[in-house]
Design a protein around this motif. Structure first.
Motif, short mmCIF file in Angstrom:
data_model
loop_
_atom_site.label_atom_id
_atom_site.label_comp_id
_atom_site.label_asym_id
_atom_site.label_seq_id
_atom_site.Cartn_x
_atom_site.Cartn_y
_atom_site.Cartn_z
N SER A 147 3.54 -4.95 -8.97
CA SER A 147 3.28 -5.68 -10.22
C SER A 147 3.09 -4.70 -11.37
CB SER A 147 2.02 -6.54 -10.07
OG SER A 147 0.86 -5.72 -10.05
N GLY A 148 3.35 -5.17 -12.56
CA GLY A 148 3.13 -4.38 -13.76
C GLY A 148 1.68 -3.94 -13.89
N GLU A 149 0.77 -4.82 -13.47
CA GLU A 149 -0.66 -4.50 -13.53
C GLU A 149 -1.00 -3.29 -12.66
OE1 GLU A 149 -4.94 -6.55 -12.40
OE2 GLU A 149 -3.21 -7.84 -12.74
N TYR A 202 0.84 -1.21 0.00
CA TYR A 202 0.00 0.00 0.00
C TYR A 202 0.86 1.25 0.00
CZ TYR A 202 -3.22 -3.57 1.84
OH TYR A 202 -3.93 -4.71 2.06
N LYS A 203 1.94 1.22 0.77
CA LYS A 203 2.86 2.36 0.80
C LYS A 203 3.49 2.57 -0.57
CE LYS A 203 4.25 2.14 5.65
NZ LYS A 203 5.39 1.94 6.56
N LEU A 204 3.92 1.48 -1.19
CA LEU A 204 4.54 1.59 -2.50
C LEU A 204 3.55 2.11 -3.55
CD1 LEU A 204 6.66 -1.68 -2.54
CD2 LEU A 204 7.51 0.67 -2.35
N ILE A 205 2.30 1.69 -3.45
CA ILE A 205 1.28 2.19 -4.37
C ILE A 205 1.16 3.70 -4.25
CG2 ILE A 205 -1.21 2.25 -4.83
CD1 ILE A 205 -1.23 -0.79 -4.18
N VAL A 206 1.07 4.19 -3.02
CA VAL A 206 0.93 5.63 -2.80
C VAL A 206 2.16 6.38 -3.31
CG1 VAL A 206 0.66 7.45 -1.07
CG2 VAL A 206 -0.72 5.36 -0.91
N LYS A 234 1.09 -0.97 -11.61
CA LYS A 234 1.75 0.20 -12.20
C LYS A 234 0.93 0.76 -13.36
CE LYS A 234 6.44 -1.21 -11.00
NZ LYS A 234 7.73 -1.68 -11.53
N ASN A 235 0.41 -0.12 -14.20
CA ASN A 235 -0.42 0.33 -15.33
C ASN A 235 -1.70 0.99 -14.84
OD1 ASN A 235 1.40 -0.47 -17.31
ND2 ASN A 235 0.49 -2.50 -17.51
N GLU A 236 -2.33 0.43 -13.82
CA GLU A 236 -3.55 1.03 -13.27
C GLU A 236 -3.26 2.44 -12.74
OE1 GLU A 236 -5.05 -1.57 -10.24
OE2 GLU A 236 -6.01 -2.91 -11.68
N ILE A 237 -2.13 2.58 -12.07
CA ILE A 237 -1.76 3.89 -11.52
C ILE A 237 -1.52 4.88 -12.64
CG2 ILE A 237 0.06 5.13 -10.27
CD1 ILE A 237 0.30 2.56 -8.48
N LYS A 238 -0.80 4.48 -13.68
CA LYS A 238 -0.53 5.38 -14.80
C LYS A 238 -1.82 5.79 -15.51
CE LYS A 238 4.14 3.68 -15.51
NZ LYS A 238 5.01 2.81 -16.32
N GLU A 239 -2.75 4.85 -15.69
CA GLU A 239 -4.04 5.16 -16.31
C GLU A 239 -4.83 6.13 -15.43
OE1 GLU A 239 -6.12 1.51 -17.15
OE2 GLU A 239 -4.54 0.81 -18.49
N TYR A 240 -4.82 5.89 -14.12
CA TYR A 240 -5.54 6.76 -13.20
C TYR A 240 -4.92 8.16 -13.22
CZ TYR A 240 -7.78 8.49 -8.98
OH TYR A 240 -8.53 9.24 -8.09
#
Length: 106
Positions: A85-87, A8-12, A89-95
């Motif tokens: 995961s690449g998935e 979760y920290k890495l996502i943020v 990372k892609n979701e974050i970039k799209e968002y």
């Protein structure tokens, strides 16, 4: 794979890295909660820990919290980014692209 709380920290941190502008608490919450990565209370704990350890900088303006990546946050993310995961990372970039587009339209 990293422990869930670390993820979760890495996502943020990754979100903050790819944001064109500082992220609001609402934008971070929308992304994390809509995808059911964790609940609201865990997310607030993540944000608190990231600001306490100075990986994120928090500014409050008119009852809204804004978060931006610090230099230390950038360094930390560079060491652990491969744990996401690449998935995700892609979701974050799209968002991030969606946020940028919506900001441009307003």
């Amino acid at each position: 794979m990293a422990e869930p709380f670390t993820t979760y920290k890495l996502i943020v941190l990754y979100m903050a890295k790819h944001a064109k502008e500082t992220l609001t608490n609402s934008q971070i919450s929308e992304f994390i909660l809509d995808r059911e990565y964790t609940d609201y209370f865990q997310l607030q704990k993540v944000l608190s820990e990231l600001t306490e350890t100075e990986l994120l900088r928090k500014r409050t303006i008119s009852n809204s919290s804004y978060y931006e990546l610090t230099e230390e946050g950038t360094k930390t993310l560079s060491y652990f980014e491969k744990e996401l995961s690449g998935e995700i990372k892609n979701e974050i970039k799209e968002y991030s692209d969606t946020i940028t587009l919506m900001t441009a339209l307003t």
